[in-house]
Each structure stands twice: as structure tokens, then as C-alpha cells.
Design a protein around this motif. Sequence first.
Motif, mmCIF file in Angstrom:
data_model
loop_
_atom_site.group_PDB
_atom_site.id
_atom_site.type_symbol
_atom_site.label_atom_id
_atom_site.label_comp_id
_atom_site.label_asym_id
_atom_site.label_seq_id
_atom_site.Cartn_x
_atom_site.Cartn_y
_atom_site.Cartn_z
ATOM 1 N N VAL A 44 -3.868 12.150 82.483
ATOM 2 C CA VAL A 44 -4.068 13.484 83.051
ATOM 3 C C VAL A 44 -2.902 13.844 83.961
ATOM 4 O O VAL A 44 -2.369 14.964 83.909
ATOM 5 C CB VAL A 44 -5.403 13.557 83.820
ATOM 6 N N LYS A 45 -2.490 12.903 84.803
ATOM 7 C CA LYS A 45 -1.358 13.140 85.707
ATOM 8 C C LYS A 45 -0.091 13.460 84.923
ATOM 9 O O LYS A 45 0.613 14.440 85.211
ATOM 10 C CB LYS A 45 -1.142 11.900 86.577
ATOM 11 N N LEU A 46 0.205 12.651 83.941
ATOM 12 C CA LEU A 46 1.432 12.829 83.160
ATOM 13 C C LEU A 46 1.415 14.157 82.411
ATOM 14 O O LEU A 46 2.382 14.941 82.481
ATOM 15 C CB LEU A 46 1.589 11.667 82.191
ATOM 16 N N LEU A 47 0.326 14.436 81.717
ATOM 17 C CA LEU A 47 0.260 15.644 80.894
ATOM 18 C C LEU A 47 0.235 16.911 81.739
ATOM 19 O O LEU A 47 0.780 17.947 81.334
ATOM 20 C CB LEU A 47 -0.976 15.583 79.996
ATOM 21 N N LEU A 48 -0.378 16.843 82.916
ATOM 22 C CA LEU A 48 -0.410 18.008 83.807
ATOM 23 C C LEU A 48 0.997 18.451 84.174
ATOM 24 O O LEU A 48 1.358 19.635 84.041
ATOM 25 C CB LEU A 48 -1.200 17.672 85.068
ATOM 26 N N HIS A 49 1.817 17.502 84.627
ATOM 27 C CA HIS A 49 3.168 17.876 85.060
ATOM 28 C C HIS A 49 4.081 18.193 83.876
ATOM 29 O O HIS A 49 4.976 19.040 83.998
ATOM 30 C CB HIS A 49 3.746 16.766 85.929
ATOM 31 N N LEU A 50 3.856 17.558 82.741
ATOM 32 C CA LEU A 50 4.627 17.926 81.556
ATOM 33 C C LEU A 50 4.295 19.347 81.121
ATOM 34 O O LEU A 50 5.188 20.110 80.720
ATOM 35 C CB LEU A 50 4.349 16.948 80.415
ATOM 36 N N ALA A 51 3.032 19.723 81.224
ATOM 37 C CA ALA A 51 2.624 21.072 80.840
ATOM 38 C C ALA A 51 3.268 22.137 81.715
ATOM 39 O O ALA A 51 3.549 23.254 81.264
ATOM 40 C CB ALA A 51 1.102 21.194 80.901
ATOM 41 N N ALA A 52 3.503 21.799 82.982
ATOM 42 C CA ALA A 52 4.081 22.765 83.925
ATOM 43 C C ALA A 52 5.593 22.646 84.034
ATOM 44 O O ALA A 52 6.211 23.379 84.814
ATOM 45 C CB ALA A 52 3.453 22.562 85.302
#
Length: 511
Positions: A21-29
Amino acid sequence: MATSRELPPVAWRLVGFVVAVKLLLHLAASGSYGYFRDELYFLDCARHLQWGYVDDAPGIVWLFKAALLAGGSLPVVRALAALGGAVTVLSASLLARELGGKGFAQAFAGLCVLAAPIFLAMDGVLCVGAWEPLFWMGCVLLALRIARTGDSRLWLWFGLVAGLGLLLKYTMGLVLLCFLVAMALTPLRREFRKPAFWAGVGLALLLFLPALLWQVRNHFPLLTDMENIRREGKNVVLGPLAFVKQQIEFLDPLLLPVWLAGLVALFRRREARVLGWFYLLLLGAMILLHGKNYYLAAIYPMLFAAGAVALEAALDRWRWSRAKAWPRAVPAAGVAATFLLFVPVFVPLLPPQKLHAYQVRLGLKPERAEVSHAGPLDQVLGDQFGWPEMAQEVARIYASLPPEERAKTGIYAGNYGEAGAINQFGPALGLPTAICAHQADSYWGLPAVEPANLICLGCSREGLEGHFDSVTEVAVHHSPWGMAEENRPIYLGRGLRTPLHTIWPRITHWN
């Protein structure tokens, strides 16, 4: 706490979910806004690799060099930041396991780091803060295992992690000093008598030696820079109560019981008492030295881990709760709810106007760490706006000049953000390399062939008129969501009266 007996297994499904969740959140933004000011500066530094810089150790620049080798695009830069943030979440979970925590404690520790506003903000840009916790927590994990198992051979690994941490940020020296004092206050001081401990110290110093020698050869520019910051009053100076208050705020007040319980739990356990003293000593040092409010952020995964283990142990002692899921689900759901509340405030998933409205409605705009930075958004987000437009404005001015005048015209940037913007976006616009005497740019910013005219960014007319035959305002840069100090006129100075190399020592400024 687990001792030398076997530790609980890593709950990879739960922990992996939180990390993902942490990784994908910042990749998405990662591509929502633009390059952060310091990212542009570090990209510039990565084009001039050295063993040191005016204001930074070389390690952060190595990360940007890796980004440049991979193309240097914003998604590439931000992917490295997201990776650092994901590993920070993982480190909290592994620390919880090292403290004897089972699946709930491991996942809950990671969830606390995931939800803490300071990590949501810092891990959105590639800066020292995105990677610093890896080295702090790496040392903590190794020290805890040494205290738990007595395996002194691990001091060599401690030295390796500490040495790399010193190369990332010089503050690691203060961290290690506080840890040594904490060791002296606890039974872990027995390790001072063991050769493996001193071998680890030697390895850390050996790794750090090239950066130290660079500082010596260049007359310790870092110390000069720090003194300039103090003298100019650049940073917001906090008293002890204000400093602690802001720790509580940027970690989320809801999480205060978790990390306070973690601190108490560390002191109650013999093997971990060194970590409790470590935190208090480092907190005191940061207050005494007037560190910025976020300088201590990298220590909190340790306290979240200890607090998560304490919570799990309390729930396990609550006999009838063992057969029910809700006693664990309630605190996890509470932290998850605050995570969802804070994400739109600190992660650029919304357009800036909606983000600003959301911040105002909730009253959650972060405190400023520096006096001069002001704007509608907090600095980390606001400093991501206006840089491409600034380069385009300069390109328009540059292209409008007659060819013979253009050939004698350079671009002067008043600060490293402006220089970084010109050097990042300028080549595609046909612009020459920026001339800049700010921070590390002062080492390479003087051109080999000096121009007769300069397009000047971040300067005042009064400051320029004494150096040129004529000064003309040719544009006004304005970014509604950028930082207010960058919304200024752009000047064209014609007929430079004094060669730049002559006045360079006077215009060089380190903070």
C-alpha cells in the motif's frame, strides 16, 4: 520480549500488504505535480559528482545519479523515494518481530508508519528523509539483536550500516554519538570491551573517510553553512515544548499512545533499554541544537514497533479477547481511518485547488520549518510548482534577443532551485547552463566564457543596477500554487561592468 530463543515468523502476507500500500500510493502520486526544489538541486549535483557538497553528504546525490542514469524523469526520481518509504514501513515490522511481536504487532507497526503524516509527506519526494530511516533503523535492529543474542560479530554489519548512513547525512554522527552514550548507560556497555565493536567503529570511519577528507580539503563548508543558517535566522527555532508538540502533530496525535507506550516498554525490558535512552538523548540533542522539527522523524519506526508489541501483549493477556478478532481490529481500523483522512492532505492525489481547500477545511496545513518559505500550500507541495514555467519564460526572453546579443547573454539564477530548473528543463528549450553562486552551485556555476549580459532570476533591481550599464524588467514570474518568494520580476542586465570571476567570492552565498 524474545531473548535468544527463536523469534516469531515474519507475517509476510500482512506485512507485505501494508508495504505494498505504501509503495503503490506514492507511485500513483509520483507524476501528479512536478519536481521539488531540492530534487532539481540534487539532479544538478548529480551532474557534478563529488565526495561532498556545501550542505549535504554525497549519498543522497548518488541516488540522484542513479535516477539520471535511468533517464532522470520525475517518475524515476519518485520511484526511488517510494522505495525508501516502503522499506521504512518494512523496517518497523521487522523491528516489531525482533522485539518478539507476532503477526498483529508486525502489521500494526507498519500501519502506524504508513499513517503518520510526516512519512506521507517526506516519502513523496526524493530527499534525505525518504531514506534516512533505513540506516537509523538498520542500526537499531542490529543493536537489538546483539543485545538479545550476544552475537558481537554483528558489530561489523552495524559499522557498515552506520558508515553508509554517515555518507547519506552527516546528522548520523549525532545519532551514533547518542547511541554510544545510551550504551554506556545500560548493560550493553560490555560490548565496549570486545574487538568486534571497535572493528565496526573502524569500518564506519573508513567508509566515511573520503567525505571527511573532502570537508577538510574544502575548509569545512558544512560548518560555515550551518553558522550562516544560525546567523541569518533561516530556520524556525522551537523551544522544548513546541518541539515536542510538533512531534506529536506530525506523527498524528491519535498515534501518541502507541509510541509513548513503546518508549515505556523499551525501558521496561533489559535488552531494549538502550533504545529508550537512545531516543531520549537524541530528542534532547535535537532540542538543544535547535534542529528542525522533522530531524527526529527517522527514530519513530522504532517506537511504533515497540508500542505495537506492547499492545499485542496487552491484548494477549486479555484472556477472552484471544478468540475474538475485534479487539485487534478496532485499533487497526482507527489508524487506517486516520491514514485515509491524511492521505489527501500530504500526498498530491488531488488537484492543488482541491487539496488546498481540503487542508483549510481540516486545518491540517503543516507547520513551517523555515522562516522565509510561504505559499498557499505547504513547502513540500508548493515547491513543486512553477519550475517548468520559469524555464519557459526565460527561453522566451532568450529567444527574443537578436542573435548577436543572444550569443553574449547568460542566465543568472539567484538560488539553487532556479538553477536546477534551468539546467533540467533548459536544454530542451535551447538555453545555456545557469550561472549560480548559491550553495554547491558556487563550485561549478562560474562559466568558462563570461557573458556580457545576464537574464537574472531571483534578484532585485537595486542589487543589479550597480553591476550593469542597464537593467530592464522583461517579465514577472508568477505561479499561483508555487512559493511566494519565487513570484518575482525577471530582469535583463546589459553590459556587465565587472567580470564575474572578480565578484564571484562576494556573490557566493551559502544559505
